[in-house]
Motif scaffolding. Structure first.
Motif, mmCIF file in Angstrom:
data_model
loop_
_atom_site.group_PDB
_atom_site.id
_atom_site.type_symbol
_atom_site.label_atom_id
_atom_site.label_comp_id
_atom_site.label_asym_id
_atom_site.label_seq_id
_atom_site.Cartn_x
_atom_site.Cartn_y
_atom_site.Cartn_z
ATOM 1 N N ALA A 47 -6.712 8.569 -29.383
ATOM 2 C CA ALA A 47 -6.496 8.730 -30.827
ATOM 3 C C ALA A 47 -5.877 10.095 -31.109
ATOM 4 C CB ALA A 47 -7.818 8.610 -31.569
ATOM 5 N N SER A 48 -5.236 10.197 -32.290
ATOM 6 C CA SER A 48 -4.736 11.502 -32.736
ATOM 7 C C SER A 48 -5.545 11.875 -33.957
ATOM 8 C CB SER A 48 -3.274 11.447 -33.165
ATOM 9 O OG SER A 48 -2.563 10.509 -32.424
ATOM 10 N N GLY A 49 -5.965 13.134 -34.005
ATOM 11 C CA GLY A 49 -6.654 13.646 -35.179
ATOM 12 C C GLY A 49 -5.680 14.463 -36.007
ATOM 13 N N ASP A 53 -16.604 14.824 -21.971
ATOM 14 C CA ASP A 53 -17.106 13.487 -21.652
ATOM 15 C C ASP A 53 -16.520 12.525 -22.675
ATOM 16 O OD1 ASP A 53 -18.630 14.306 -19.566
ATOM 17 O OD2 ASP A 53 -20.513 14.388 -20.689
ATOM 18 N N LEU A 54 -15.973 11.433 -22.184
ATOM 19 C CA LEU A 54 -15.453 10.414 -23.097
ATOM 20 C C LEU A 54 -16.620 9.512 -23.514
ATOM 21 C CD1 LEU A 54 -13.110 8.867 -24.432
ATOM 22 C CD2 LEU A 54 -12.807 7.645 -22.283
ATOM 23 N N ILE A 55 -16.784 9.336 -24.798
ATOM 24 C CA ILE A 55 -17.863 8.474 -25.289
ATOM 25 C C ILE A 55 -17.368 7.034 -25.244
ATOM 26 C CG2 ILE A 55 -19.493 8.035 -27.186
ATOM 27 C CD1 ILE A 55 -19.584 10.930 -25.972
ATOM 28 N N GLN A 59 -15.925 3.764 -31.139
ATOM 29 C CA GLN A 59 -15.214 3.916 -32.411
ATOM 30 C C GLN A 59 -15.801 5.088 -33.200
ATOM 31 O OE1 GLN A 59 -12.575 3.972 -34.103
ATOM 32 N NE2 GLN A 59 -12.173 1.813 -33.667
ATOM 33 N N ILE A 60 -14.993 5.671 -34.092
ATOM 34 C CA ILE A 60 -15.525 6.751 -34.932
ATOM 35 C C ILE A 60 -16.246 6.146 -36.141
ATOM 36 C CG2 ILE A 60 -14.000 8.663 -34.304
ATOM 37 C CD1 ILE A 60 -12.283 7.901 -36.788
ATOM 38 N N LEU A 61 -17.195 6.915 -36.672
ATOM 39 C CA LEU A 61 -17.985 6.450 -37.811
ATOM 40 C C LEU A 61 -17.092 6.105 -39.005
ATOM 41 C CD1 LEU A 61 -20.681 5.969 -39.217
ATOM 42 C CD2 LEU A 61 -20.872 8.439 -39.558
ATOM 43 N N ILE A 111 -17.527 11.915 -35.555
ATOM 44 C CA ILE A 111 -18.750 11.341 -34.988
ATOM 45 C C ILE A 111 -18.422 9.985 -34.369
ATOM 46 C CG2 ILE A 111 -21.055 10.444 -35.557
ATOM 47 C CD1 ILE A 111 -21.084 12.524 -37.883
ATOM 48 N N CYS A 112 -18.751 9.827 -33.089
ATOM 49 C CA CYS A 112 -18.519 8.547 -32.415
ATOM 50 C C CYS A 112 -19.779 7.701 -32.477
ATOM 51 C CB CYS A 112 -18.180 8.779 -30.947
ATOM 52 S SG CYS A 112 -16.428 8.823 -30.605
ATOM 53 N N VAL A 113 -19.595 6.406 -32.695
ATOM 54 C CA VAL A 113 -20.718 5.472 -32.721
ATOM 55 C C VAL A 113 -20.678 4.676 -31.417
ATOM 56 C CG1 VAL A 113 -21.813 3.584 -33.982
ATOM 57 C CG2 VAL A 113 -20.457 5.278 -35.228
HETATM 58 N N1 ATP Z 1 -15.248 12.733 -26.472
HETATM 59 C C1 ATP Z 1 -14.637 11.741 -27.109
HETATM 60 N N2 ATP Z 1 -15.005 10.461 -26.885
HETATM 61 C C2 ATP Z 1 -14.388 9.440 -27.545
HETATM 62 N N3 ATP Z 1 -13.384 9.596 -28.432
HETATM 63 C C3 ATP Z 1 -12.968 10.858 -28.692
HETATM 64 C C4 ATP Z 1 -13.575 11.990 -28.053
HETATM 65 N N4 ATP Z 1 -12.968 13.109 -28.517
HETATM 66 C C5 ATP Z 1 -12.041 12.696 -29.403
HETATM 67 N N5 ATP Z 1 -12.028 11.352 -29.518
HETATM 68 C C6 ATP Z 1 -11.140 10.553 -30.393
HETATM 69 O O1 ATP Z 1 -9.995 11.337 -30.726
HETATM 70 C C7 ATP Z 1 -9.952 11.605 -32.156
HETATM 71 C C8 ATP Z 1 -9.388 12.977 -32.407
HETATM 72 O O2 ATP Z 1 -10.156 13.964 -31.751
HETATM 73 P P1 ATP Z 1 -10.544 15.335 -32.455
HETATM 74 O O3 ATP Z 1 -11.450 15.050 -33.588
HETATM 75 O O4 ATP Z 1 -11.053 16.257 -31.404
HETATM 76 O O5 ATP Z 1 -9.110 15.824 -32.982
HETATM 77 P P2 ATP Z 1 -8.743 16.846 -34.152
HETATM 78 O O6 ATP Z 1 -7.283 16.731 -34.368
HETATM 79 O O7 ATP Z 1 -9.299 18.185 -33.797
HETATM 80 O O8 ATP Z 1 -9.552 16.270 -35.393
HETATM 81 P P3 ATP Z 1 -9.549 16.708 -36.969
HETATM 82 O O9 ATP Z 1 -8.716 15.674 -37.652
HETATM 83 O O10 ATP Z 1 -11.011 16.545 -37.276
HETATM 84 O O11 ATP Z 1 -9.059 18.105 -37.026
HETATM 85 C C9 ATP Z 1 -11.393 11.397 -32.603
HETATM 86 O O12 ATP Z 1 -11.481 11.116 -33.989
HETATM 87 C C10 ATP Z 1 -11.824 10.229 -31.724
HETATM 88 O O13 ATP Z 1 -11.308 8.990 -32.191
#
Ligand code: ATP
Ligand code: MG
Length: 224
Positions: A11-13, A83-85, A95-97, A139-141
């Motif tokens: 995923a991209s945040g 660690d990958l959840i 999945q995320i909450l 938050i991952c569920v």
């Molecule tokens: N340890 C993990 N296990 C499972 N999925 C993960 C993990 N770390 C990240 N992800 C997935 O990747 C996504 C983006 O990661 P992360 O929240 O670290 O990025 P970000 O760009 O810093 O977020 P934000 O939008 O909160 O600034 C998460 O919302 C989740 O879907």
């Protein structure tokens, strides 16, 4: 150096891209989405913070936070391993909450969720590490084998730019945790507000690793 490709994208945040480790399915690699501007350098800052925290904790693993597993050089620049959840039965990334809320708003009313949330809050306070960003996309569920759920914080530990954040006395940190919970999570209504009113600050996109899983899951649900 390790080579990441788009197939491995989970995923991209807002500021980062998260990939599955090509050689270890239990590890994810976070990299900055941009070289300059907003978010550049956050992955390195977060890695430094975790290295400091782990030293303070004598390398004791976290319970409610995805554990940091070191640095790695990638074709997309500096990477931090965590660690990958994953869901226990399928082995796919959890999945995320936020997405659970969008797909099924009643989900947070279930006892399964309420029990998991209680445990998460308890464990996070026990960790005694200040987490500023408990929003539902961090938050991952995780679905466990026995049908229970486990919540894990995957982002938002400490504060990348505000170093003073880490030096707040412990009892204040614990009080602040309760504050962040009441701001972002409790009562249930707060969570509802997130996917209706505040979703403009949510810029999450699933990658092939997550969406492929979803397609397969939908198919197997249809076959039941
Ligand atoms: N340890 C993990 N296990 C499972 N999925 C993960 C993990 N770390 C990240 N992800 C997935 O990747 C996504 C983006 O990661 P992360 O929240 O670290 O990025 P970000 O760009 O810093 O977020 P934000 O939008 O909160 O600034 C998460 O919302 C989740 O879907
Ligand atoms: Mg995030």
């Amino acid at each position: 150096m390790i080579t990441l490709n788009e197939e491995l994208l989970i995923a991209s945040g807002g500021v980062r891209r998260v990939y599955r480790h090509p050689e270890n399915p239990k590890i994810c690699i976070k990299v900055d989405a941009r070289k300059d501007g907003r978010g550049a350098g956050v992955t390195l800052a977060e890695a430094c913070l975790f290295e400091q925290l782990m030293e303070q904790r004598d390398q004791l693993d976290f319970v409610a936070i995805s554990n940091y597993r070191g640095r790695i050089e990638t074709n997309f620049g500096f990477g931090a391993m965590f660690d990958l959840i994953t869901d226990e039965i399928t082995g796919r990334p959890s999945q995320i909450l936020m997405k659970m809320l969008e797909d099924e708003p009643q989900f947070i009313e279930t006892n399964r969720f309420k029990t998991a949330l209680k445990r998460f809050r308890h464990d996070l306070v026990q960790e005694a590490v200040l987490c500023r960003d408990l929003r539902p996309w961090n938050i991952c569920v995780q679905k466990l084998e026995d049908g229970d759920l486990r919540l894990t914080l995957i982002d938002g530990v400490g504060h990348a730019r505000k170093k003073w954040f880490e030096h707040i006395p412990l009892f204040v940190q614990i009080k602040m945790h309760y504050y962040f919970f009441s701001k972002y999570i409790y009562p249930g209504k707060r969570l509802h507000e997130f996917y209706t009113k505040r979703s403009s600050r949510y810029s999450w996109k699933p990658g092939p690793m997550l969406s492929k899983g979803l397609d397969q899951q939908k198919k197997s649900d249809e076959n039941l």
